[in-house]
Scaffold this active site. Structure first.
Site, PDB file in Angstrom:
ATOM      1  N   SER A 142       0.868  -1.265   0.126  1.00 57.06           N
ATOM      2  CA  SER A 142       0.072  -0.181  -0.062  1.00 57.06           C
ATOM      3  C   SER A 142       0.872   1.234   0.023  1.00 57.06           C
ATOM      4  O   SER A 142       1.840   1.409   0.458  1.00 57.06           O
ATOM      5  CB  SER A 142      -1.162  -0.025   1.427  1.00 57.06           C
ATOM      6  OG  SER A 142      -1.300   1.294   1.260  1.00 57.06           O
ATOM      7  N   TYR A 167      -2.414  -0.106   9.872  1.00 57.35           N
ATOM      8  CA  TYR A 167      -2.649  -0.938   8.601  1.00 57.35           C
ATOM      9  C   TYR A 167      -1.443  -0.681   7.943  1.00 57.35           C
ATOM     10  O   TYR A 167      -0.680  -1.649   7.310  1.00 57.35           O
ATOM     11  CB  TYR A 167      -3.808  -0.062   7.773  1.00 57.35           C
ATOM     12  CG  TYR A 167      -3.691  -0.512   6.437  1.00 57.35           C
ATOM     13  CD1 TYR A 167      -4.353  -1.545   5.877  1.00 57.35           C
ATOM     14  CD2 TYR A 167      -3.658   0.589   5.529  1.00 57.35           C
ATOM     15  CE1 TYR A 167      -4.403  -1.967   4.670  1.00 57.35           C
ATOM     16  CE2 TYR A 167      -3.658   0.229   4.050  1.00 57.35           C
ATOM     17  CZ  TYR A 167      -4.075  -1.098   3.662  1.00 57.35           C
ATOM     18  OH  TYR A 167      -4.049  -1.589   2.382  1.00 57.35           O
TER      19      TYR A 167
END
Length: 336
Positions: A142, A167
């Site tokens: 990501s 995350y």
């Protein structure tokens, strides 16, 4: 090729499965179909891929497809025994691991879900690849790993040692875990750092989806950091095209470990993005301005030169076209 796609009922996974099936690949999809967002949307995606059973059988583990090249298993990556048995039975050539607990903001509310899915689950995938001679593992990283880096565009040569959400920390951990397995066991692994993917069949927790819903329902939209945010919005078809090119790159010269940015390389200011949605809907948003949210990045801007050079990656969908396609899908899906 015989390919495992994890997260096959998710936004990117669903589109990837459709693309792979067009090229006569044999695909096995897995997903736990959790309730982080509407399971009904995930079921609807599966039905688009030929998983056509009615809702009464969705609790079954194995679901057949009308497409003989596709099968689907409902399970968790954390289920070590299920993953082990799947790999031993199916004998995959390659794996694309897209399954993960998504969402920057939700990681502040429910951190344990991220450790189970993104760390424990990814370890099980790596172990299965190790013991079953997988020729190539491609996995989702990501853009969030870059934190609030001030250097633009964001490059894979930049430091990613300062994640600002759990995350992001789990995604950085995935890259480190993949490196270790590539080093120890010569498993070719490729990480793709996704930059703000959008398009039809997207995730309801993403801003463009919730903005569209609120505008149509004449409810206020929340705009964080008073609209002073930039995102490298990337249309789903461009993302999937890039994944497929990387996934099929299996040669003796495949690097044992690599990480690439995959984005549009053209950041858009949040207020301009909202205006594009307003034009597509022919409706003006009621706007509420708020301070920056914890865990949010100020700007994302992908340097995709390495992916362009090595895989002929060429994202080319203009924002207006991509948002137009999303709005058309949204109105059709929700019967507006």
């Amino acid at each position: 090729m015989k390919i495992l796609v994890t997260g096959a009922a998710g936004f990117i996974g669903f589109h990837l499965v459709q693309k792979l099936l067009q090229s006569e690949n044999i695909v096995v999809g897995i997903d736990n179909i959790n309730d982080y967002y509407s399971p009904e949307l995930k079921f609807a995606r599966l039905k688009q891929c030929g998983i056509s059973q009615d809702a009464s059988v969705w609790n079954q583990k194995t679901l057949s497809s009308t497409n003989s090249n596709y099968s689907f298993l409902r399970t968790n990556l954390e289920d070590d025994e299920a993953i082990k048995n799947l790999f031993e039975t199916e004998k995959f050539d390659a794996v694309c691991n897209l399954a993960a607990q998504a969402g920057v903001r939700y990681s502040i509310e429910n951190p344990k879900a991220y450790i189970q899915s993104n760390i424990v689950g990814f370890l099980n995938i790596l172990e299965a690849c190790r013991h079953n001679k997988i020729k190539h593992l491609v996995y989702a990283s990501s853009s969030s790993v870059y934190g609030n880096s001030k250097k633009m565009p964001l490059s894979t040569t930049d430091s990613v040692d300062n994640p600002i959400s759990l995350y992001a920390a789990t995604k950085k951990s995935n890259e480190l875990m993949a490196y270790t397995y590539s080093h120890l066991y010569s498993i070719p692994t490729t990480g793709l750092r996704f930059f703000t993917v959008y398009g039809p069949w997207g995730r309801p927790d993403m801003a463009y989806f919730s903005f569209t819903k609120s505008i149509l329902e004449k409810r206020p939209i929340k705009i964080f950091n008073h609209g002073d945010l930039y995102r490298d919005f990337t249309y789903i078809d461009d993302i999937v095209e890039g994944i497929v090119k990387v996934l099929h790159k299996i040669t003796e010269n495949t690097p044992p470990y690599a990480v690439y940015n995959i984005g549009n390389s053209s950041p858009v200011k949040l207020m301009d993005f909202i205006e594009t949605i307003e034009k597509a809907l022919d409706k003006e948003a009621v706007k509420e301005f708020h301070a920056m949210q914890p865990g949010d990045m100020y700007k994302t801007y992908a340097d995709v030169s390495e992916l362009e050079k090595k895989f002929d990656y060429a994202p080319g969908t203009p924002l207006e076209k991509g948002i137009g396609k999303f709005v058309d899908w949204y109105k059709s899906y929700f019967k507006i």
